[in-house]
Design a protein around this motif. Sequence first.
Motif, mmCIF file in Angstrom:
data_model
loop_
_atom_site.group_PDB
_atom_site.id
_atom_site.type_symbol
_atom_site.label_atom_id
_atom_site.label_comp_id
_atom_site.label_asym_id
_atom_site.label_seq_id
_atom_site.Cartn_x
_atom_site.Cartn_y
_atom_site.Cartn_z
ATOM 1 N N PHE A 164 0.810 -1.207 0.000
ATOM 2 C CA PHE A 164 0.000 0.000 0.000
ATOM 3 C C PHE A 164 0.846 1.261 0.000
ATOM 4 O O PHE A 164 1.984 1.282 0.465
ATOM 5 C CB PHE A 164 -0.927 -0.003 1.221
ATOM 6 N N ARG A 165 0.232 2.342 -0.482
ATOM 7 C CA ARG A 165 0.854 3.654 -0.499
ATOM 8 C C ARG A 165 0.683 4.335 0.861
ATOM 9 O O ARG A 165 -0.144 3.911 1.670
ATOM 10 C CB ARG A 165 0.261 4.494 -1.634
ATOM 11 N N PRO A 166 1.442 5.417 1.109
ATOM 12 C CA PRO A 166 1.461 6.014 2.452
ATOM 13 C C PRO A 166 0.105 6.469 2.984
ATOM 14 O O PRO A 166 -0.086 6.484 4.196
ATOM 15 C CB PRO A 166 2.417 7.206 2.274
ATOM 16 N N LYS A 167 -0.835 6.846 2.110
ATOM 17 C CA LYS A 167 -2.112 7.366 2.585
ATOM 18 C C LYS A 167 -3.184 6.273 2.734
ATOM 19 O O LYS A 167 -4.380 6.580 2.842
ATOM 20 C CB LYS A 167 -2.609 8.465 1.651
ATOM 21 N N ALA A 168 -2.786 5.031 2.781
ATOM 22 C CA ALA A 168 -3.744 3.934 2.917
ATOM 23 C C ALA A 168 -4.517 4.048 4.229
ATOM 24 O O ALA A 168 -4.015 4.557 5.232
ATOM 25 C CB ALA A 168 -3.017 2.591 2.859
ATOM 26 N N LEU A 169 -5.745 3.530 4.201
ATOM 27 C CA LEU A 169 -6.597 3.500 5.384
ATOM 28 C C LEU A 169 -6.852 2.069 5.822
ATOM 29 O O LEU A 169 -6.944 1.157 4.988
ATOM 30 C CB LEU A 169 -7.954 4.153 5.085
ATOM 31 N N ALA A 170 -6.970 1.889 7.121
ATOM 32 C CA ALA A 170 -7.492 0.649 7.690
ATOM 33 C C ALA A 170 -8.916 0.933 8.148
ATOM 34 O O ALA A 170 -9.154 1.902 8.879
ATOM 35 C CB ALA A 170 -6.633 0.187 8.856
ATOM 36 N N LEU A 171 -9.867 0.115 7.705
ATOM 37 C CA LEU A 171 -11.273 0.262 8.088
ATOM 38 C C LEU A 171 -11.594 -0.861 9.058
ATOM 39 O O LEU A 171 -11.748 -2.015 8.661
ATOM 40 C CB LEU A 171 -12.175 0.194 6.854
ATOM 41 N N LEU A 172 -11.656 -0.527 10.332
ATOM 42 C CA LEU A 172 -11.799 -1.523 11.388
ATOM 43 C C LEU A 172 -13.255 -1.970 11.506
ATOM 44 O O LEU A 172 -14.165 -1.135 11.558
ATOM 45 C CB LEU A 172 -11.328 -0.969 12.731
ATOM 46 N N THR A 173 -13.461 -3.273 11.548
ATOM 47 C CA THR A 173 -14.802 -3.816 11.736
ATOM 48 C C THR A 173 -15.176 -3.763 13.219
ATOM 49 O O THR A 173 -14.357 -3.484 14.082
ATOM 50 C CB THR A 173 -14.879 -5.258 11.234
ATOM 51 N N GLY A 174 -16.422 -4.048 13.500
ATOM 52 C CA GLY A 174 -16.921 -3.995 14.871
ATOM 53 C C GLY A 174 -18.315 -3.424 14.874
ATOM 54 O O GLY A 174 -18.978 -3.391 13.828
ATOM 55 N N PRO A 175 -18.800 -2.967 16.009
ATOM 56 C CA PRO A 175 -20.149 -2.402 16.048
ATOM 57 C C PRO A 175 -20.342 -1.275 15.035
ATOM 58 O O PRO A 175 -21.429 -1.101 14.479
ATOM 59 C CB PRO A 175 -20.266 -1.884 17.488
ATOM 60 N N GLN A 176 -19.275 -0.513 14.801
ATOM 61 C CA GLN A 176 -19.294 0.559 13.802
ATOM 62 C C GLN A 176 -17.945 0.578 13.116
ATOM 63 O O GLN A 176 -16.904 0.488 13.768
ATOM 64 C CB GLN A 176 -19.578 1.902 14.469
ATOM 65 N N VAL A 177 -17.947 0.667 11.774
ATOM 66 C CA VAL A 177 -16.684 0.683 11.052
ATOM 67 C C VAL A 177 -15.944 1.987 11.336
ATOM 68 O O VAL A 177 -16.516 3.082 11.275
ATOM 69 C CB VAL A 177 -16.918 0.529 9.530
ATOM 70 N N ARG A 178 -14.678 1.851 11.670
ATOM 71 C CA ARG A 178 -13.851 3.002 12.045
ATOM 72 C C ARG A 178 -12.656 3.089 11.111
ATOM 73 O O ARG A 178 -11.918 2.102 10.930
ATOM 74 C CB ARG A 178 -13.383 2.836 13.487
ATOM 75 N N ALA A 179 -12.464 4.254 10.459
ATOM 76 C CA ALA A 179 -11.364 4.448 9.513
ATOM 77 C C ALA A 179 -10.184 5.105 10.200
ATOM 78 O O ALA A 179 -10.330 6.160 10.836
ATOM 79 C CB ALA A 179 -11.839 5.303 8.335
ATOM 80 N N LEU A 180 -8.998 4.490 10.066
ATOM 81 C CA LEU A 180 -7.776 5.035 10.643
ATOM 82 C C LEU A 180 -6.657 4.973 9.604
ATOM 83 O O LEU A 180 -6.588 4.010 8.820
ATOM 84 C CB LEU A 180 -7.348 4.228 11.869
ATOM 85 N N PRO A 181 -5.779 5.974 9.564
ATOM 86 C CA PRO A 181 -4.629 5.887 8.662
ATOM 87 C C PRO A 181 -3.770 4.670 9.004
ATOM 88 O O PRO A 181 -3.424 4.454 10.171
ATOM 89 C CB PRO A 181 -3.872 7.196 8.918
#
Length: 222
Positions: free
Chosen positions: A200-217
Amino acid sequence: MDGYDFTFSGATLRALPQGALYWPCEGVLVVSDLHLGKSERIARRGGSLLPPYETIETLRRLDTVIEGCGPKTVICLGDSFDDLAAGQDLPREICEWLLRLQAGRRWVWIEGNHDPGPLALGGSHLAELTIATLIFRHIAVPSATHEVSGHYHPKARLTLRGRHIARPCFVVDENRLILPAFGAYTGGMDCTDPVIAGLFRPKALALLTGPQVRALPLAKLG
């Protein structure tokens, strides 16, 4: 159905809290790495015994997501079965459950490294599939673009309110999207591991699963 909407290669996609991907415009639901029959495969090969319920739990979750989205097409993005024998030896009630889920919609089994052969179940069996701008395959190709894949079971590890947690996650940048494993008992690889992060490139995001999806760099998780 609730989720996190984002744009990838010109397509508006939705990362669902359960770890599935939905493409509303095309009516496409994507899940990866179901690993059905994992406990049976481990027992058959003389490993430790696991409760034989992971297939039921995985299909229950898949059933719920399908009911919520009503997709026209379901793509299983490889390693749907823990090995070829596990796919061939599914109990009758599990086969019937899968057939019910397939009824009235297109169903595509993408070949994975655990399940490379054709199976006596409904749907089509493909090495990869292209729909509009997106290409779906099991394992990411480093030089590819517009690619949706699975295989690595990415997980994000972080500290939340003083507790260390790990959540399955999507990882996405402008070139590729990797889905988390949807199956129960599937484990995972830290998304900051160079095997994953190096794609991945430097600005990639991780979209965390769970009760609500949470986006983090992705870069801030390392």
